[in-house]
Design a protein around this motif. Sequence first.
Motif, PDB file in Angstrom:
ATOM      1  N   THR A  52      74.860  29.669  45.902  1.00  8.46           N
ATOM      2  CA  THR A  52      75.683  28.988  44.898  1.00  8.46           C
ATOM      3  C   THR A  52      75.558  29.695  43.554  1.00  8.46           C
ATOM      4  OG1 THR A  52      75.441  26.857  46.018  1.00  8.46           O
ATOM      5  CG2 THR A  52      76.159  26.811  43.725  1.00  8.46           C
ATOM      6  N   GLY A  53      76.717  29.965  42.945  1.00 13.04           N
ATOM      7  CA  GLY A  53      76.738  30.674  41.676  1.00 13.04           C
ATOM      8  C   GLY A  53      76.646  32.178  41.811  1.00 13.04           C
ATOM      9  N   ARG A  54      76.558  32.677  43.037  1.00 15.53           N
ATOM     10  CA  ARG A  54      76.446  34.121  43.269  1.00 15.53           C
ATOM     11  C   ARG A  54      77.824  34.697  43.622  1.00 15.53           C
ATOM     12  NH1 ARG A  54      71.170  35.333  41.623  1.00 15.53           N
ATOM     13  NH2 ARG A  54      69.830  33.606  42.263  1.00 15.53           N
ATOM     14  N   ALA A  55      78.038  35.952  43.221  1.00 20.68           N
ATOM     15  CA  ALA A  55      79.255  36.652  43.626  1.00 20.68           C
ATOM     16  C   ALA A  55      79.263  36.822  45.139  1.00 20.68           C
ATOM     17  CB  ALA A  55      79.331  38.011  42.944  1.00 20.68           C
ATOM     18  N   VAL A  56      80.464  36.950  45.707  1.00 19.17           N
ATOM     19  CA  VAL A  56      80.600  37.057  47.160  1.00 19.17           C
ATOM     20  C   VAL A  56      79.755  38.207  47.701  1.00 19.17           C
ATOM     21  CG1 VAL A  56      82.240  37.651  48.999  1.00 19.17           C
ATOM     22  CG2 VAL A  56      82.861  35.940  47.280  1.00 19.17           C
ATOM     23  N   SER A  57      79.769  39.347  47.019  1.00 20.39           N
ATOM     24  CA  SER A  57      79.002  40.500  47.503  1.00 20.39           C
ATOM     25  C   SER A  57      77.502  40.220  47.496  1.00 20.39           C
ATOM     26  CB  SER A  57      79.296  41.725  46.654  1.00 20.39           C
ATOM     27  OG  SER A  57      79.013  41.469  45.290  1.00 20.39           O
ATOM     28  N   GLU A  58      77.011  39.583  46.425  1.00 21.53           N
ATOM     29  CA  GLU A  58      75.577  39.267  46.356  1.00 21.53           C
ATOM     30  C   GLU A  58      75.210  38.199  47.370  1.00 21.53           C
ATOM     31  OE1 GLU A  58      72.144  37.768  43.175  1.00 21.53           O
ATOM     32  OE2 GLU A  58      74.243  37.905  42.548  1.00 21.53           O
ATOM     33  N   ALA A  59      76.083  37.206  47.521  1.00 19.55           N
ATOM     34  CA  ALA A  59      75.831  36.155  48.503  1.00 19.55           C
ATOM     35  C   ALA A  59      75.751  36.739  49.911  1.00 19.55           C
ATOM     36  CB  ALA A  59      76.920  35.084  48.425  1.00 19.55           C
ATOM     37  N   THR A  60      76.600  37.723  50.189  1.00 20.14           N
ATOM     38  CA  THR A  60      76.557  38.376  51.501  1.00 20.14           C
ATOM     39  C   THR A  60      75.208  39.040  51.725  1.00 20.14           C
ATOM     40  OG1 THR A  60      78.946  38.784  51.396  1.00 20.14           O
ATOM     41  CG2 THR A  60      77.679  40.094  52.974  1.00 20.14           C
ATOM     42  N   PHE A  70      89.381  37.828  47.192  1.00 22.50           N
ATOM     43  CA  PHE A  70      88.340  36.986  46.612  1.00 22.50           C
ATOM     44  C   PHE A  70      87.022  37.743  46.477  1.00 22.50           C
ATOM     45  CE2 PHE A  70      91.283  34.030  48.714  1.00 22.50           C
ATOM     46  CZ  PHE A  70      91.583  33.196  47.656  1.00 22.50           C
ATOM     47  N   ALA A  71      87.116  39.085  46.524  1.00 22.52           N
ATOM     48  CA  ALA A  71      85.893  39.892  46.519  1.00 22.52           C
ATOM     49  C   ALA A  71      85.086  39.704  45.245  1.00 22.52           C
ATOM     50  CB  ALA A  71      86.245  41.368  46.700  1.00 22.52           C
ATOM     51  N   ARG A  72      85.769  39.442  44.113  1.00 16.46           N
ATOM     52  CA  ARG A  72      85.052  39.285  42.847  1.00 16.46           C
ATOM     53  C   ARG A  72      84.744  37.829  42.528  1.00 16.46           C
ATOM     54  NH1 ARG A  72      88.779  43.273  42.116  1.00 16.46           N
ATOM     55  NH2 ARG A  72      90.330  41.829  41.326  1.00 16.46           N
ATOM     56  N   ALA A  73      85.068  36.938  43.452  1.00 20.53           N
ATOM     57  CA  ALA A  73      84.828  35.508  43.220  1.00 20.53           C
ATOM     58  C   ALA A  73      83.353  35.168  43.395  1.00 20.53           C
ATOM     59  CB  ALA A  73      85.678  34.686  44.190  1.00 20.53           C
ATOM     60  N   SER A  74      82.986  33.987  42.927  1.00 16.99           N
ATOM     61  CA  SER A  74      81.629  33.475  43.094  1.00 16.99           C
ATOM     62  C   SER A  74      81.659  32.205  43.930  1.00 16.99           C
ATOM     63  CB  SER A  74      80.991  33.167  41.729  1.00 16.99           C
ATOM     64  OG  SER A  74      80.834  34.348  40.977  1.00 16.99           O
ATOM     65  N   ILE A  75      80.585  31.972  44.671  1.00 20.78           N
ATOM     66  CA  ILE A  75      80.493  30.777  45.505  1.00 20.78           C
ATOM     67  C   ILE A  75      80.151  29.587  44.617  1.00 20.78           C
ATOM     68  CG2 ILE A  75      79.371  29.712  47.486  1.00 20.78           C
ATOM     69  CD1 ILE A  75      80.957  32.253  48.131  1.00 20.78           C
ATOM     70  N   THR A  76      80.982  28.566  44.669  1.00 18.00           N
ATOM     71  CA  THR A  76      80.724  27.366  43.862  1.00 18.00           C
ATOM     72  C   THR A  76      80.155  26.218  44.680  1.00 18.00           C
ATOM     73  OG1 THR A  76      83.021  26.632  44.187  1.00 18.00           O
ATOM     74  CG2 THR A  76      82.535  27.929  42.210  1.00 18.00           C
ATOM     75  N   HIS A  77      80.373  26.244  45.997  1.00 15.47           N
ATOM     76  CA  HIS A  77      79.909  25.102  46.792  1.00 15.47           C
ATOM     77  C   HIS A  77      79.774  25.502  48.257  1.00 15.47           C
ATOM     78  CE1 HIS A  77      79.232  20.904  47.753  1.00 15.47           C
ATOM     79  NE2 HIS A  77      80.163  20.966  48.691  1.00 15.47           N
ATOM     80  N   ILE A  78      78.770  24.983  48.906  1.00 19.71           N
ATOM     81  CA  ILE A  78      78.631  25.103  50.352  1.00 19.71           C
ATOM     82  C   ILE A  78      78.389  23.716  50.912  1.00 19.71           C
ATOM     83  CG2 ILE A  78      76.182  25.706  50.085  1.00 19.71           C
ATOM     84  CD1 ILE A  78      76.406  27.166  52.797  1.00 19.71           C
ATOM     85  N   GLU A  79      79.051  23.395  51.989  1.00 14.09           N
ATOM     86  CA  GLU A  79      78.893  22.085  52.620  1.00 14.09           C
ATOM     87  C   GLU A  79      78.634  22.272  54.108  1.00 14.09           C
ATOM     88  OE1 GLU A  79      77.913  18.711  52.937  1.00 14.09           O
ATOM     89  OE2 GLU A  79      78.941  18.883  50.991  1.00 14.09           O
ATOM     90  N   LEU A  80      77.715  21.478  54.633  1.00 10.93           N
ATOM     91  CA  LEU A  80      77.446  21.443  56.064  1.00 10.93           C
ATOM     92  C   LEU A  80      77.786  20.060  56.582  1.00 10.93           C
ATOM     93  CD1 LEU A  80      73.936  23.211  56.220  1.00 10.93           C
ATOM     94  CD2 LEU A  80      76.209  24.250  56.398  1.00 10.93           C
ATOM     95  N   VAL A  81      78.619  20.010  57.599  1.00 10.72           N
ATOM     96  CA  VAL A  81      79.039  18.740  58.191  1.00 10.72           C
ATOM     97  C   VAL A  81      78.666  18.765  59.668  1.00 10.72           C
ATOM     98  CG1 VAL A  81      80.956  17.175  58.651  1.00 10.72           C
ATOM     99  CG2 VAL A  81      80.949  18.567  56.551  1.00 10.72           C
ATOM    100  N   ALA A  82      77.794  17.846  60.066  1.00 11.02           N
ATOM    101  CA  ALA A  82      77.360  17.804  61.467  1.00 11.02           C
ATOM    102  C   ALA A  82      78.465  17.208  62.331  1.00 11.02           C
ATOM    103  CB  ALA A  82      76.085  16.985  61.585  1.00 11.02           C
TER     104      ALA A  82
END
Length: 347
Positions: free
Chosen positions: A185-193, A128-140
């Motif tokens: 969100t919308g960033r590639a995995v490498s950029e998000a890192t 998934f190295a070339r994938a992009s982040i589409t969603h992040i969720e935080l659940v308490a």
Amino acid sequence: MVTERGLEVLRAIVQDYVATHEPVGSKSIVERHAFGVSAATIRNDMALLEDEDLIVAPHTSSGRVPTDKGYRLFVNHLAQVRPLSTGQRNAIETFLADPADLDDLMARTVRVLTQLTGQVALAQYPSFARASITHIELVALAPNRMLVVLVTDAGGVSQRIAPLPIDLDDADVAVLRAQLASLITGRAVSEATDRMQSVGQPDQTVTAPRLQPALITLAAVISEELAEFRQERLVMAGAATLARREQDFRGSIHPLLEAIEEQVTLLRLMSEMVTDEHGLATSIGTENAPFGLGEASIVASNYAAPGGTARVGVMGPTRMDYPSNLAAARAVARYLSRMLEEDGTTR
């Protein structure tokens, strides 16, 4: 130069040696195969094959067995990849149906492949190295415990529980969720890192300074999970088959067991294997010597995965049924591709 009949004699020697585990002589070739010539003629053909280092006599006055060079010629020009039976195809389809997630699908893939071949089954995880982040969720889960969920456009999903340095309420969680979403969100995995690793710097501070410790903690957890997306992974099954087939190896099986334990060597080898026009790859005996696996052969097939291709295959002794093993790897790869495309199976 090897004659056409000589090549057919080589095919017969490979097939008979794989089937019987015994060196193959000219008399048995005449009895089992319809060459229409005498045993003396077959002996002459075998002498030419031996001169070309395609077969060898393991003992004085014995029959002949294929060399690694002989297996290579057989695989490249003489082997016919046999289609699987209806029962075998149905078994693959049934075994891979309705997986719980990608981990379950990959585990099923290697289990069914080792059952079909009787060899050690290997499967690369999709990258998934070339994938992009589409969603992040935080659940308490508690005031100071958070479930972090990441989703990519390639179908990768990560879930991780993070202990927090401070207690949070629902409003705090909403602020942190919005802040983190704006960063990745919308960033590639490498950029998000990279963005997660820069959290805490002056230009990456949270709106409410009180939440900064929680933001830094969550960013570190997310960064670790994104690193997992970028890592190559391998899943295996059937290692016990090596012990049952130990007599088929010319030397020790310990290098193979070490490779299974460490995985890095096998990942490199599988990644570097060259595929043919059908997406099939074979690496035989001495061709694997640079990886310390000169006693083994590996056959593999590409499968289509989100973000590119990966491979699934088997490893065993050089004396293996190459046509059947290639057919099994190809069939499993096709079903795996279909599952990933149709079902969107996630990590």
